[in-house]
Design a protein around this motif. Structure first.
Motif, PDB file in Angstrom:
ATOM      1  N   UNK A 161      -6.541  -6.445 -10.934  1.00  0.00           N
ATOM      2  CA  UNK A 161      -6.460  -5.193  -9.872  1.00  0.00           C
ATOM      3  C   UNK A 161      -7.103  -4.073 -10.558  1.00  0.00           C
ATOM      4  N   UNK A 208      -1.450  -7.735   6.487  1.00  0.00           N
ATOM      5  CA  UNK A 208      -1.247  -6.293   6.472  1.00  0.00           C
ATOM      6  C   UNK A 208      -2.500  -5.633   7.148  1.00  0.00           C
ATOM      7  N   UNK A 209      -3.498  -5.965   6.456  1.00  0.00           N
ATOM      8  CA  UNK A 209      -4.752  -5.166   6.909  1.00  0.00           C
ATOM      9  C   UNK A 209      -5.097  -5.527   8.380  1.00  0.00           C
ATOM     10  N   UNK A 224      -2.876  -6.366  10.892  1.00  0.00           N
ATOM     11  CA  UNK A 224      -1.850  -5.691  11.669  1.00  0.00           C
ATOM     12  C   UNK A 224      -2.316  -4.331  11.833  1.00  0.00           C
ATOM     13  N   UNK A 225      -2.680  -3.856  10.891  1.00  0.00           N
ATOM     14  CA  UNK A 225      -2.944  -2.370  10.779  1.00  0.00           C
ATOM     15  C   UNK A 225      -4.120  -2.004  11.288  1.00  0.00           C
ATOM     16  N   UNK A 226      -5.203  -2.921  11.443  1.00  0.00           N
ATOM     17  CA  UNK A 226      -6.523  -2.575  12.050  1.00  0.00           C
ATOM     18  C   UNK A 226      -6.515  -3.072  13.364  1.00  0.00           C
ATOM     19  N   UNK A 269       1.059  -1.866   0.688  1.00  0.00           N
ATOM     20  CA  UNK A 269      -0.260  -1.362   0.778  1.00  0.00           C
ATOM     21  C   UNK A 269      -1.156  -1.391   1.957  1.00  0.00           C
ATOM     22  N   UNK A 270      -1.309  -2.937   2.454  1.00  0.00           N
ATOM     23  CA  UNK A 270      -1.976  -3.056   3.846  1.00  0.00           C
ATOM     24  C   UNK A 270      -1.171  -2.330   4.793  1.00  0.00           C
ATOM     25  N   UNK A 271       0.159  -2.372   5.075  1.00  0.00           N
ATOM     26  CA  UNK A 271       0.705  -1.562   6.159  1.00  0.00           C
ATOM     27  C   UNK A 271       0.389  -0.255   6.083  1.00  0.00           C
ATOM     28  N   UNK A 321       1.065  -5.991  -1.856  1.00  0.00           N
ATOM     29  CA  UNK A 321      -0.009  -6.336  -0.972  1.00  0.00           C
ATOM     30  C   UNK A 321       0.178  -6.013   0.037  1.00  0.00           C
ATOM     31  N   UNK A 322       1.532  -6.460   0.852  1.00  0.00           N
ATOM     32  CA  UNK A 322       1.817  -6.139   2.200  1.00  0.00           C
ATOM     33  C   UNK A 322       1.952  -4.664   2.192  1.00  0.00           C
ATOM     34  N   UNK A 361      -0.720 -13.382  -3.933  1.00  0.00           N
ATOM     35  CA  UNK A 361      -0.137 -13.805  -2.581  1.00  0.00           C
ATOM     36  C   UNK A 361      -1.009 -13.112  -1.260  1.00  0.00           C
ATOM     37  N   UNK A 376      -0.415 -11.813   2.215  1.00  0.00           N
ATOM     38  CA  UNK A 376       0.182 -10.709   2.582  1.00  0.00           C
ATOM     39  C   UNK A 376      -0.545  -9.173   2.962  1.00  0.00           C
ATOM     40  N   UNK A 377      -1.762  -9.387   1.959  1.00  0.00           N
ATOM     41  CA  UNK A 377      -2.710  -8.380   2.134  1.00  0.00           C
ATOM     42  C   UNK A 377      -3.446  -8.576   3.609  1.00  0.00           C
ATOM     43  N   UNK A 410      -8.314  -7.828  -5.975  1.00  0.00           N
ATOM     44  CA  UNK A 410      -7.006  -8.531  -5.436  1.00  0.00           C
ATOM     45  C   UNK A 410      -6.942  -9.977  -5.451  1.00  0.00           C
ATOM     46  N   UNK A 412      -2.100   1.275   4.700  1.00  0.00           N
ATOM     47  CA  UNK A 412      -3.392   1.753   4.879  1.00  0.00           C
ATOM     48  C   UNK A 412      -3.756   1.642   6.536  1.00  0.00           C
ATOM     49  N   UNK A 413      -3.273   0.536   7.043  1.00  0.00           N
ATOM     50  CA  UNK A 413      -3.300   0.226   8.379  1.00  0.00           C
ATOM     51  C   UNK A 413      -2.859   1.350   9.188  1.00  0.00           C
ATOM     52  N   UNK A 414      -1.480   1.564   8.929  1.00  0.00           N
ATOM     53  CA  UNK A 414      -0.691   2.682   9.732  1.00  0.00           C
ATOM     54  C   UNK A 414      -1.072   4.075   9.370  1.00  0.00           C
TER      55      UNK A 414
END
Lengths: 359, 359
Positions: B251, B132-133, B135-137, A131-133, A128-129, B125, B128-129, B104, A135-137
């Motif tokens: 998922x 990540x979202x 931070x990225x956004x 993928x989040x990173x 999840x981390x 968890x 974490x998603x 998710x 996607x965001x990056x």
């Protein structure tokens, strides 16, 4: 101990039936997957592990696969470990940190082929981390959880057994090296790694059809070596100072505090700025207990008189060393030789900080 | 059943000691936390749940807190549920999807005060998603996991008991509404929600110091209502069609496939494009089994002759309805009245798709 109620949500593995036929008596749940914890008793399992060879169902080490043009860049963004120094054919222990430098996982990563990474997870939903990173990056990668399951082979006779089953070349695999080797009508990735200090291998099995033939083949060839079904052993891993994510350290701890500072090699990763500015306020230490501890199902305070010096997070009784063995986290004001009091749910036990772990 | 080996990695809750004193016999592990699953037997626990009131340790529903200037924007980015339609003082069931529209998590979210969100998690968890979202956004938020633990009160006598303990105003709390109410020297958030169809409350306890006083107060006041310690009950929740994330959907499934299409109200969220373009190929259905199933610890194929129509993911025997009750996922070609064969690990059982769940 209470019973573990089975459910579809808790994954069985390709070897759960075999593990149950071999007499598993207790499981834990790790990455939502059944992980055997006890067969005979943890002390008898430990004795056997140190003398023979065991086959371990560690499919709970779930895999993340990262591939695509930006796979290397994303991997390096995720960890302070310098991946340029990791040679082809080698595994790498890669702490993964959040923006504060807190540990999110401490997996082993490898490249099963150029341009593809597998991350073999400790207990957290790290996908999840990642993928989040990603996607965001805006990283050009695909991230998935392939059904690659790991069978461990651990113990002093593991090398002998692996040579018989996979060929003499397995003897030449260096520590944390790996090879793809033919098995049945497919291939398995054989790495010299694993969660004990007794030596052995982790066999990454990418195909369910190979899973039970591999178990059966290892079992048959291992009979002359007194092979048994086993599992990561709480006593042996504490004696050897092998940390357990979620037990000994977690998100509240940095790699430095977890004793993993040597893996912090670059700061251009997530958490890098925090790690660069980090002032270490506590440290992982080996703790010797004067008597057998109860089950360590919660943190225990380590008291220096009226002052809390830290806490114990894993503990067991060692027949070999005839003492309680424990992993603690203590403040920087304490060090080897200091005698503390460990306050368990049942009693107070004398505890001494050691210079190093037992093995 | 095998034993569950305790460890520090598997969180005990503020009520684990009380739950054990009350006679829990089996746990599962949910969000790395102990969740009671059986006290007497699931059928006796079920009978009692339908007639009296039970106190549930559901601290495994871990909380994520999101706060900061962009908290609302981030929340709306995470879910296809239209949060502008959620009124103050109300809980909202909010499917959270990945970029492919895959589920998710299916948490309940609420705003304990304006500008702050709590997300009460199913088993993944998700923090974490979310981080990540965020931070990225570049969202200006802080994301944390506060130690807020939930005590459930479920059963037909729950309203009576809550009124005695928290006051008459609890009777007026509408379904999925909540109020902050004084307890001891603090406050708890009392929501009319919970994982049964018998009615009741989830009490969000933000302070460890209130936890056991609350348990003891409810227990004392509940004696006249035949209160017992209980837990989410596999029979009752399947009868009522309450889905379990990780069991009934995961998922690989979209909200539409999970029967949650009514919560897809906007497409400007992660996964929105995939959900807009989505063609549903399978559906959640109630399945009646002709006999008592074995323990559903893995997926069971649902066969229509030689064709696989779908699979059963949760099942139990219902004393009340005198049949096996199950949750299945089947292709769109099948529907109510279709008779299939359910292939379990032990045997084949006749299965019929129902129009709706039992309650």
């Amino acid at each position: 101990m209470k019973l573990l109620a089975p459910s579809n949500r808790l994954r069985r593995t390709w070897w759960s039936d075999a593990v149950e036929a071999a007499g598993v008596s207790a499981y834990t749940v790790y990455n939502k997957t059944l992980l055997p914890v006890v067969f005979d008793s943890i002390s008898e399992d430990c004795r056997h592990l140190k003398t023979a060879v065991q086959i371990w169902d560690v499919a709970c080490e779930r895999q993340i696969r990262i591939e695509g043009p930006d796979a290397d860049a994303l991997m390096q963004r995720l960890t302070p470990r310098d991946l340029e120094r990791v040679k082809p054919g080698k595994c790498a222990y890669v702490p993964i940190c959040d923006v504060n430098g807190g540990m999110l996982n401490d997996p082993v990563a490898l490249q099963p082929r150029p341009g593809v990474w597998w991350i073999s997870l400790a207990d957290s939903d790290l996908a999840l981390w990642v993928e989040g990173v990603a996607m965001g990056g805006g990283y050009d990668v695909s991230v998935s959880e392939p059904d690659v399951q790991i069978l461990g082979l651990q113990g002093p006779l593991a090398t002998e057994l692996a040579a018989e089953v996979f060929g003499e070349e397995t003897r030449e695999i260096p520590f944390f090296g790996f090879l793809w080797l033919p098995f049945g009508d497919g291939e398995v990735l054989v790495a010299r790694s694993g969660y004990s200090k007794q030596g052995g291998f982790e066999i990454y099995v990418p195909d369910a059809g190979l899973a039970m033939p591999l178990w059966d083949r290892l079992w048959a060839a291992g009979e002359q070596h007194d092979i048994r079904a086993g599992c990561p052993n709480a006593i042996e891993r504490i004696e050897g100072g092998m940390l357990s994510y979620g037990n000994d350290m977690n998100r509240a701890d940095t790699p430095f505090e977890a004793g993993l500072g040597r893996y912090v090699q670059r700061y251009d990763c997530i958490g890098g700025a925090a790690l660069r500015a980090h002032t270490q306020v506590r440290q992982i230490v080996a703790i010797e207990l004067s008597e057998a501890p109860p089950v360590c199902d919660r943190e225990w305070a380590l008291m220096d008189g009226d002052v809390q010096a830290g806490r114990v997070r894993s503990a067991a009784w060692s027949d070999e060393f005839q003492c309680g063995v424990a992993v603690g986290m203590v403040g920087m004001d304490w060090g080897p030789g200091d005698r503390l009091t460990c306050v368990t749910q049942d009693s107070e036990i004398t505890a001494e900080i050691r210079e190093r772990f037992w093995r």
